[in-house]
Design a protein around this motif. Structure first.
Motif, mmCIF file in Angstrom:
data_model
loop_
_atom_site.group_PDB
_atom_site.id
_atom_site.type_symbol
_atom_site.label_atom_id
_atom_site.label_comp_id
_atom_site.label_asym_id
_atom_site.label_seq_id
_atom_site.Cartn_x
_atom_site.Cartn_y
_atom_site.Cartn_z
ATOM 1 N N ASP A 144 -50.650 76.630 -46.361
ATOM 2 C CA ASP A 144 -52.351 76.486 -46.923
ATOM 3 C C ASP A 144 -53.138 77.029 -46.261
ATOM 4 O O ASP A 144 -54.597 76.656 -46.370
ATOM 5 N N ARG A 190 -56.946 75.909 -47.680
ATOM 6 C CA ARG A 190 -56.504 76.299 -49.249
ATOM 7 C C ARG A 190 -57.698 74.969 -50.100
ATOM 8 O O ARG A 190 -58.563 75.273 -50.756
ATOM 9 N N ASP A 191 -57.672 73.506 -49.102
ATOM 10 C CA ASP A 191 -58.741 72.868 -49.669
ATOM 11 C C ASP A 191 -58.796 71.765 -48.117
ATOM 12 O O ASP A 191 -57.806 71.505 -47.218
ATOM 13 N N GLU A 249 -67.493 74.796 -48.366
ATOM 14 C CA GLU A 249 -66.676 75.327 -48.837
ATOM 15 C C GLU A 249 -67.535 77.346 -48.658
ATOM 16 O O GLU A 249 -67.861 77.068 -48.049
ATOM 17 N N ASN A 256 -59.811 86.441 -52.956
ATOM 18 C CA ASN A 256 -59.707 85.049 -54.346
ATOM 19 C C ASN A 256 -60.137 85.084 -55.603
ATOM 20 O O ASN A 256 -60.558 84.824 -56.027
ATOM 21 N N LEU A 262 -62.524 78.050 -50.506
ATOM 22 C CA LEU A 262 -61.358 77.498 -49.911
ATOM 23 C C LEU A 262 -62.460 76.970 -48.769
ATOM 24 O O LEU A 262 -63.655 76.504 -48.965
#
Length: 109
Positions: free
Chosen positions: A36, A58-59, A86, A92, A98
């Motif tokens: 990710d 992703r995070d 961010e 997306n 993301l």
């Protein structure tokens, strides 16, 4: 003269080293990159022997996993997270932000 031959030899050495290094470097990143996280750019600085990475995760926990993997690795452990934040991505679908990041790795080659 002999100087020209030496210079050409050195240039060829640098070219060969770089050609080898790219494949080597990419496979090393592949080994530590979580699914990710994606790298968008890799900028080596040959004089300083550093590599600048930027990409998205992703995070934050995915980014943390990537940084942890780098720190635990044998040859990419001098990794320093320079920035993260961010980023919105048009492509997306979930419209979830993301985590963009920039990392510098010292003594990378």
């Amino acid at each position: 003269g002999p100087d020209a031959a030496r210079v050409i030899g050195e240039i060829n050495e640098i070219i060969d080293a770089d050609r080898f290094r790219w494949t080597d470097l990419l496979s090393r990143f592949e080994n530590v990159l979580p699914d990710d996280v994606s790298i968008h750019s890799i900028q080596p600085n040959f004089r300083e022997r550093t590599v600048q990475l930027s990409g998205v995760a992703r995070d934050l926990s995915a980014l943390t996993r990537f940084v942890d993997n780098l720190l635990k690795s044998e040859d990419l452990s001098q990794a320093f997270l320079q920035s993260h934040g961010e980023v919105k991505q048009d492509s997306n679908q979930s419209n979830q932000a993301l985590t963009g990041f920039s990392i510098v790795i010292r003594e990378a080659f």
